[in-house]
Design an enzyme around this catalytic site. Structure first.
Site, PDB file in Angstrom:
ATOM      1  NE  ARG A 110     -33.796  33.482  -6.751  1.00 41.35           N
ATOM      2  CZ  ARG A 110     -33.708  33.123  -8.042  1.00 41.35           C
ATOM      3  NH1 ARG A 110     -34.766  32.623  -8.657  1.00 41.35           N
ATOM      4  NH2 ARG A 110     -32.583  33.256  -8.710  1.00 41.35           N
ATOM      5  CD  GLU A 151     -34.847  40.473  -8.083  1.00 36.00           C
ATOM      6  OE1 GLU A 151     -33.675  40.512  -7.673  1.00 36.00           O
ATOM      7  OE2 GLU A 151     -35.133  40.343  -9.295  1.00 36.00           O
ATOM      8  CG  PHE A 165     -36.509  39.433 -22.029  1.00 39.04           C
ATOM      9  CD1 PHE A 165     -37.548  39.204 -22.908  1.00 39.04           C
ATOM     10  CD2 PHE A 165     -35.209  39.398 -22.516  1.00 39.04           C
ATOM     11  CE1 PHE A 165     -37.303  38.962 -24.258  1.00 39.04           C
ATOM     12  CE2 PHE A 165     -34.948  39.161 -23.855  1.00 39.04           C
ATOM     13  CZ  PHE A 165     -35.997  38.942 -24.725  1.00 39.04           C
ATOM     14  CG  LEU A 175     -39.546  33.390 -13.149  1.00 38.92           C
ATOM     15  CD1 LEU A 175     -39.272  32.584 -14.419  1.00 38.92           C
ATOM     16  CD2 LEU A 175     -39.857  34.839 -13.524  1.00 38.92           C
ATOM     17  CG  HIS A 211     -28.992  35.902 -10.189  1.00 37.31           C
ATOM     18  ND1 HIS A 211     -29.176  36.127 -11.541  1.00 37.31           N
ATOM     19  CD2 HIS A 211     -29.837  34.887  -9.853  1.00 37.31           C
ATOM     20  CE1 HIS A 211     -30.092  35.288 -12.004  1.00 37.31           C
ATOM     21  NE2 HIS A 211     -30.515  34.541 -11.008  1.00 37.31           N
ATOM     22  CE  LYS A 252     -35.430  51.411 -14.515  1.00 35.42           C
ATOM     23  NZ  LYS A 252     -34.553  51.798 -13.402  1.00 35.42           N
ATOM     24  CB  SER A 261     -43.219  46.052 -17.759  1.00 33.38           C
ATOM     25  OG  SER A 261     -41.822  46.170 -18.019  1.00 33.38           O
ATOM     26  CD  GLU A 312     -32.986  25.618 -12.067  1.00 34.59           C
ATOM     27  OE1 GLU A 312     -33.294  26.363 -11.127  1.00 34.59           O
ATOM     28  OE2 GLU A 312     -33.085  25.957 -13.251  1.00 34.59           O
ATOM     29  CG  HIS A 315     -26.499  32.702 -11.040  1.00 31.25           C
ATOM     30  ND1 HIS A 315     -25.639  31.763 -11.569  1.00 31.25           N
ATOM     31  CD2 HIS A 315     -27.750  32.213 -11.226  1.00 31.25           C
ATOM     32  CE1 HIS A 315     -26.346  30.755 -12.051  1.00 31.25           C
ATOM     33  NE2 HIS A 315     -27.623  30.998 -11.845  1.00 31.25           N
ATOM     34  CB  ALA A 348     -35.759  34.382 -15.577  1.00 30.44           C
ATOM     35  CD  GLN A 349     -29.416  31.879 -19.177  1.00 31.65           C
ATOM     36  OE1 GLN A 349     -28.879  30.988 -18.536  1.00 31.65           O
ATOM     37  NE2 GLN A 349     -28.758  32.641 -20.015  1.00 31.65           N
ATOM     38  N   GLY A 350     -33.502  29.797 -16.170  1.00 33.11           N
ATOM     39  CA  GLY A 350     -33.728  28.468 -15.603  1.00 33.11           C
ATOM     40  C   GLY A 350     -35.130  27.943 -15.757  1.00 33.11           C
ATOM     41  NE  ARG A 363     -29.515  29.907  -8.285  1.00 28.48           N
ATOM     42  CZ  ARG A 363     -30.375  30.588  -9.032  1.00 28.48           C
ATOM     43  NH1 ARG A 363     -30.631  31.843  -8.760  1.00 28.48           N
ATOM     44  NH2 ARG A 363     -30.967  30.007 -10.068  1.00 28.48           N
TER      45      ARG A 363
END
Length: 531
Positions: free
Chosen positions: A386, A375, A44, A392, A351, A35, A12, A115, A243, A46-48, A290
């Protein structure tokens, strides 16, 4: 109980939900299996933000393509890279139409971040909680759609193939076909049969294989493990992205993520005595990709015997910092850290998975009628590493490709009606929950100690031997017990951990995120101290 749907979507996050929105119609009913709840997905957290070329005055597709190839250590599939980069603006437009709100400047243009690894400012974001903004927007659209049924607290145990019809299936079987999945209803504790013309894996990553991770603990590699057991192709599992800057606060699992955008904003990495160190490792300093930053931090921690370093943003304007990173500011403040005055303790954490279920440009796996997106899939975009905020956009671009391709064939597919129901006759509930929880901790420790940021043949061999014992014990327990979510998740992280370890053993070189002391990378090894 037997359910029949045109489409069965397992997962989801942004990939699964955007796919469902694209295919659902009066003619095509969709089931989404999650699940936990719709909110609990990697998206949900993911900040960047989302990488896409939008400012054509300074940026272009070729720059984004080149940045992606460089970050991937030139292992990325050029066709996949071009597909994602060139289709990104169109998918951004659709996200906007679905109600996603990206931050803008006063003149109405996007407030773009830059970034690590990006040559231009091209990251669209919503403050420092972009994933949550996308997730909530898509959830609203999903709940409004009458042709999508949501099954929360349902756990996919296995996908259904000819194996369940009595046919012997091997990895050389040319016509393996997916007919749906066996799904555990946690409320009834029964395994139901979901028959589907098209099945879509969108189960996210594998972070829960490791003790220290930024992923929600639902990220147990379920889809990858199911496809592997069904003899599907799984690739590039050795490329686990750690990360570099997860908030160091012992006891937190998952770890709170300090977005890479903060380094793009100007934050600087420092040792515990306040000295900068990235100049020893890469000319791009704190904005290096990274994998380089994570190895550099790991090296500094090993040399000094410390368990974290600092990220310093105190030199930036305090009000601007709080405006750009409100959630990080509040989280740190709750722990007594004022990021406008205090340096932030950070350490690397598992990460993102760059590999997964191998798919083609339409998102099709090696198993017929089974697609994989997000993913859990290996599109070839990421190669060895990555590029920040490419995940995303990859998810929505490939969800669109899979939707378009599957809509062209779904009406010509019939349900398989001779699928037997799940047989758990003679099995019992696992009486010793402590066996499952202890085995999970052991898997986490094995992966962290031996299959982490820096690897060696000796460490991987030791992981192989330790994990094999847990595999034998868990498979025996699974055969003797009624399936539970905890037992299935344990089984999946063992399968996934095995794949990471095995494919790491097979790669006799240091490339991208896979760094081994036995096969050092000639370009980076001289700069890495303490390995």
């Amino acid at each position: 109980m037997v359910f029949k749907y045109d489409y069965l979507v397992i997962g989801s996050g942004v990939a699964g939900m955007s796919f469902a929105l694209k295919v659902a119609s009066p003619a095509h009913r969709v089931a989404i299996i999650c699940k936990a709840t719709l909110e609990e997905a990697n998206t949900f957290f993911a900040q960047g933000g989302v990488a896409s070329v939008t400012n054509l005055e300074v940026d272009d597709f070729d720059k984004h393509i080149h940045d992606t190839m460089v970050a991937g250590d030139w292992l990325s599939d050029p066709q996949a890279v071009e597909k994602v980069v060139r289709n990104a603006p169109g998918q951004i437009k659709e996200l906007l139409e679905w109600g996603v709100d990206f931050d803008r400047k006063e003149d109405g243009s996007f407030d773009l971040h830059r970034e690590g690894g990006h040559s231009e400012f091209r990251i669209l974001h919503h403050a420092d909680n972009t994933g949550a903004e996308i997730q909530q927007s898509l959830i609203e659209r999903i709940k409004e759609n009458p042709y999508i049924d949501i099954f929360e607290h349902h756990f996919a145990v296995e996908i259904i193939t000819q194996h369940h019809l009595g046919k012997i299936v091997t990895r050389r079987t040319p016509d393996i076909t997916c007919y749906g999945a066996y799904v555990l209803d946690e409320e009834t504790e029964k395994v139901d049969t979901f028959l589907a013309k098209i099945t879509v894996m969108a189960t996210g990553g594998v972070g829960a294989c490791y003790t220290t991770t930024t992923n929600p603990l639902v990220a147990t590699g379920d889809g990858i493990a199911m496809v592997y057991r069904a003899k599907g192709t799984v690739s590039d599992m050795e490329f686990i992205q750690f990360h570099p800057t997860a908030l160091y606060h012992p006891g937190d699992r998952p770890s709170f993520l300090i977005t890479e955008a903060m380094r793009g904003y100007g934050a600087v990495l420092k040792t515990l005595d306040g000295k900068e160190f990235m100049h020893k490792y890469d000319p791009r300093l704190s904005l290096a990709p990274r994998d380089i930053v994570a190895r550099a931090i790991d090296s500094e921690m090993k040399q000094t015997g410390t368990d974290h370093v600092y990220l310093d943003v105190t030199h930036k304007d305090p009000e601007e910092t709080k405006k750009h990173f409100p959630n990080i500011y509040e989280k740190c403040l709750s722990l007594g850290i004022d990021i406008t005055k205090d340096m932030i303790p950070v350490a690397p954490a598992a990460h993102y998975l760059c590999g997964g279920i191998k798919v083609d440009l339409d998102g099709q796996s090696s198993i017929d009628r089974l697609y994989a997106i997000g993913e859990c899939s290996c599109t070839g975009l990421h190669g060895g590493n990555r590029l920040a905020s490419n995940s995303l956009i990859e998810a929505v671009v490939y969800a669109d490709a899979a939707a378009r391709h599957s809509l062209g064939r779904v009406d010509g597919i019939d349900f398989r009606n001779d699928v037997p129901e799940w047989n758990d006759e003679g099995t019992t509930h696992p009486e010793e929950m402590v066996l499952i929880t202890q085995s999970e901790k052991e898997v986490n420790q094995i992966m962290g100690y031996y299959v982490g940021i820096v690897r060696s043949d000796l460490r991987l061999d030791r992981a192989w031997n330790r994990l094999d014992i847990l595999y034998q014990e868990t498979e025996r327990l699974f055969k003797e017990s009624k399936p539970t979510r905890a037992l299935c998740e344990l089984r999946n992280i063992i399968n996934t951990g095995y794949l990471i370890m095995r494919q790491a053993r097979e790669r006799k070189e240091s490339r991208g995120l896979h760094f081994t002391v036995d096969y050092p990378h000639p370009e980076t090894t001289p700069n890495i101290e303490g390995f």
